[in-house]
Design a protein around this motif. Structure first.
Motif, PDB file in Angstrom:
ATOM      1  N   HIS A  66       0.851  -1.188   0.000  1.00  0.00           N
ATOM      2  CA  HIS A  66       0.000   0.000   0.000  1.00  0.00           C
ATOM      3  C   HIS A  66       0.892   1.245   0.000  1.00  0.00           C
ATOM      4  O   HIS A  66       1.878   1.304   0.737  1.00  0.00           O
ATOM      5  CB  HIS A  66      -0.921   0.004   1.222  1.00  0.00           C
ATOM      6  CG  HIS A  66      -2.004   1.028   1.137  1.00  0.00           C
ATOM      7  ND1 HIS A  66      -1.820   2.340   1.513  1.00  0.00           N
ATOM      8  CD2 HIS A  66      -3.286   0.944   0.697  1.00  0.00           C
ATOM      9  CE1 HIS A  66      -2.942   3.023   1.325  1.00  0.00           C
ATOM     10  NE2 HIS A  66      -3.849   2.193   0.828  1.00  0.00           N
ATOM     11  N   PRO A  67       0.562   2.255  -0.806  1.00  0.00           N
ATOM     12  CA  PRO A  67       1.473   3.392  -0.976  1.00  0.00           C
ATOM     13  C   PRO A  67       1.875   4.097   0.316  1.00  0.00           C
ATOM     14  O   PRO A  67       3.037   4.447   0.494  1.00  0.00           O
ATOM     15  CB  PRO A  67       0.682   4.338  -1.899  1.00  0.00           C
ATOM     16  CG  PRO A  67      -0.242   3.448  -2.650  1.00  0.00           C
ATOM     17  CD  PRO A  67      -0.611   2.348  -1.699  1.00  0.00           C
ATOM     18  N   ASP A  68       0.919   4.340   1.229  1.00  0.00           N
ATOM     19  CA  ASP A  68       1.254   5.050   2.466  1.00  0.00           C
ATOM     20  C   ASP A  68       0.699   4.390   3.720  1.00  0.00           C
ATOM     21  O   ASP A  68       0.928   4.872   4.831  1.00  0.00           O
ATOM     22  CB  ASP A  68       0.782   6.508   2.407  1.00  0.00           C
ATOM     23  CG  ASP A  68      -0.725   6.645   2.197  1.00  0.00           C
ATOM     24  OD1 ASP A  68      -1.439   5.621   2.240  1.00  0.00           O
ATOM     25  OD2 ASP A  68      -1.183   7.779   1.975  1.00  0.00           O
ATOM     26  N   GLY A  69      -0.028   3.295   3.569  1.00  0.00           N
ATOM     27  CA  GLY A  69      -0.574   2.601   4.731  1.00  0.00           C
ATOM     28  C   GLY A  69      -1.761   3.280   5.365  1.00  0.00           C
ATOM     29  O   GLY A  69      -2.272   2.792   6.377  1.00  0.00           O
ATOM     30  N   MET A  70      -2.235   4.394   4.813  1.00  0.00           N
ATOM     31  CA  MET A  70      -3.368   5.117   5.382  1.00  0.00           C
ATOM     32  C   MET A  70      -4.649   4.591   4.735  1.00  0.00           C
ATOM     33  O   MET A  70      -4.993   4.961   3.613  1.00  0.00           O
ATOM     34  CB  MET A  70      -3.219   6.616   5.145  1.00  0.00           C
ATOM     35  CG  MET A  70      -1.939   7.201   5.709  1.00  0.00           C
ATOM     36  SD  MET A  70      -1.789   7.049   7.510  1.00  0.00           S
ATOM     37  CE  MET A  70      -3.139   8.091   8.069  1.00  0.00           C
ATOM     38  N   LEU A  71      -5.354   3.717   5.446  1.00  0.00           N
ATOM     39  CA  LEU A  71      -6.517   3.038   4.883  1.00  0.00           C
ATOM     40  C   LEU A  71      -7.824   3.710   5.290  1.00  0.00           C
ATOM     41  O   LEU A  71      -7.985   4.143   6.438  1.00  0.00           O
ATOM     42  CB  LEU A  71      -6.544   1.572   5.328  1.00  0.00           C
ATOM     43  CG  LEU A  71      -5.920   0.565   4.340  1.00  0.00           C
ATOM     44  CD1 LEU A  71      -4.451   0.877   4.121  1.00  0.00           C
ATOM     45  CD2 LEU A  71      -6.100  -0.846   4.846  1.00  0.00           C
ATOM     46  N   LEU A  72      -8.736   3.791   4.324  1.00  0.00           N
ATOM     47  CA  LEU A  72     -10.112   4.194   4.607  1.00  0.00           C
ATOM     48  C   LEU A  72     -10.884   2.950   5.035  1.00  0.00           C
ATOM     49  O   LEU A  72     -10.911   1.954   4.317  1.00  0.00           O
ATOM     50  CB  LEU A  72     -10.757   4.797   3.366  1.00  0.00           C
ATOM     51  CG  LEU A  72     -10.443   6.258   3.067  1.00  0.00           C
ATOM     52  CD1 LEU A  72     -10.948   6.628   1.677  1.00  0.00           C
ATOM     53  CD2 LEU A  72     -11.082   7.168   4.112  1.00  0.00           C
ATOM     54  N   GLU A  73     -11.537   3.027   6.207  1.00  0.00           N
ATOM     55  CA  GLU A  73     -12.177   1.844   6.775  1.00  0.00           C
ATOM     56  C   GLU A  73     -13.461   2.209   7.509  1.00  0.00           C
ATOM     57  O   GLU A  73     -13.649   3.349   7.948  1.00  0.00           O
ATOM     58  CB  GLU A  73     -11.255   1.149   7.788  1.00  0.00           C
ATOM     59  CG  GLU A  73      -9.878   0.803   7.303  1.00  0.00           C
ATOM     60  CD  GLU A  73      -9.043   0.180   8.418  1.00  0.00           C
ATOM     61  OE1 GLU A  73      -9.617  -0.533   9.265  1.00  0.00           O
ATOM     62  OE2 GLU A  73      -7.833   0.433   8.451  1.00  0.00           O
TER      63      GLU A  73
END
Length: 226
Positions: A99-106
């Motif tokens: 994942h590009p930055d690890g910041m996931l929408l959840e």
């Protein structure tokens, strides 16, 4: 004396090496040995068992299982505005696996930690989104990664009032949580699934449920933004 087996580990648990030894639900499976590989916080086990195959022969198998407890997740939605409320936070496993930055929408989620699923999800919704919800709707409960992870995840949905949206970060700072809420039009959330911006499985499942059978369901194709 070994922590987690005959003396309490850091979470006060004992007998972690007996998990599954008393199971009798499947006569084709006979568990012989359970070895605890790690119980620093969650529990990693290696289980040795005999398995009777369809053709009748029996093989000795070993599997590692990761036990982090069961969890719950919830989709917060507003039908008047046709919006959903998600969270964004850093996920190290996703970051180190492409994942590009690890910041996931959840969707908001968390472990049960000894509570019932209903109680736990109300707690997690308040902690992660700032919303105190009423009675949530139970959607389904599934095993998310049954090949190696024991967790069963309980899925919920509930309405929210956009007027009450918090500002800034949410989550429990003492637990290292740094969470922001993200309000999206429902059609945009579906588009983000299509274009790969939303890649979290539980979130995709709840968004698809909302489109097919939930608060945004309607005859015909799923809604799409122009």
């Amino acid at each position: 004396m070994t922590a987690g087996l005959d003396t309490p580990d850091r979470r006060g648990r004992t007998g972690l090496d007996r998990h599954g030894l008393d199971l009798t639900g499947n006569p084709r499976v006979r568990i012989h040995d359970v070895e605890v590989l790690s119980c620093d916080w969650y529990v990693l086990r290696r289980t040795t068992f005999d398995y009777e195959h369809t053709d009748g022969h029996v093989s000795r198998e070993q599997r590692e299982t990761y036990d982090r407890g069961d969890g719950a997740t919830i989709l917060l939605y507003n039908t008047d505005h046709r919006t959903v409320l998600l969270t964004r936070q850093f996920r190290l496993p996703a970051y180190v696996n492409g994942h590009p930055d690890g910041m996931l929408l959840e969707t908001a989620a968390g472990l049960l930690d000894g509570d019932s699923p209903h109680t736990a999800i109300r707690r997690e919704a308040a902690e992660e989104t700032g919303h105190v919800i009423g009675t949530p709707e139970h959607v389904f409960a599934v095993y998310m990664s049954p090949g190696s992870v024991t967790e069963r995840l309980h899925f919920y949905a509930a309405p929210y009032d956009p007027v009450d949206n918090p500002t800034g970060t949410t989550g429990i700072a003492a637990e290292g949580e740094d969470i922001t809420t993200v309000e999206l039009p429902f059609a945009e959330a579906l588009d983000r699934v299509r274009d790969g911006t939303i890649v979290d499985a539980k979130t995709i499942m709840l968004l698809q449920w909302a489109a097919l059978d939930g608060p945004f369901s309607r005859p015909g194709p799923l809604p799409r933004r122009d």
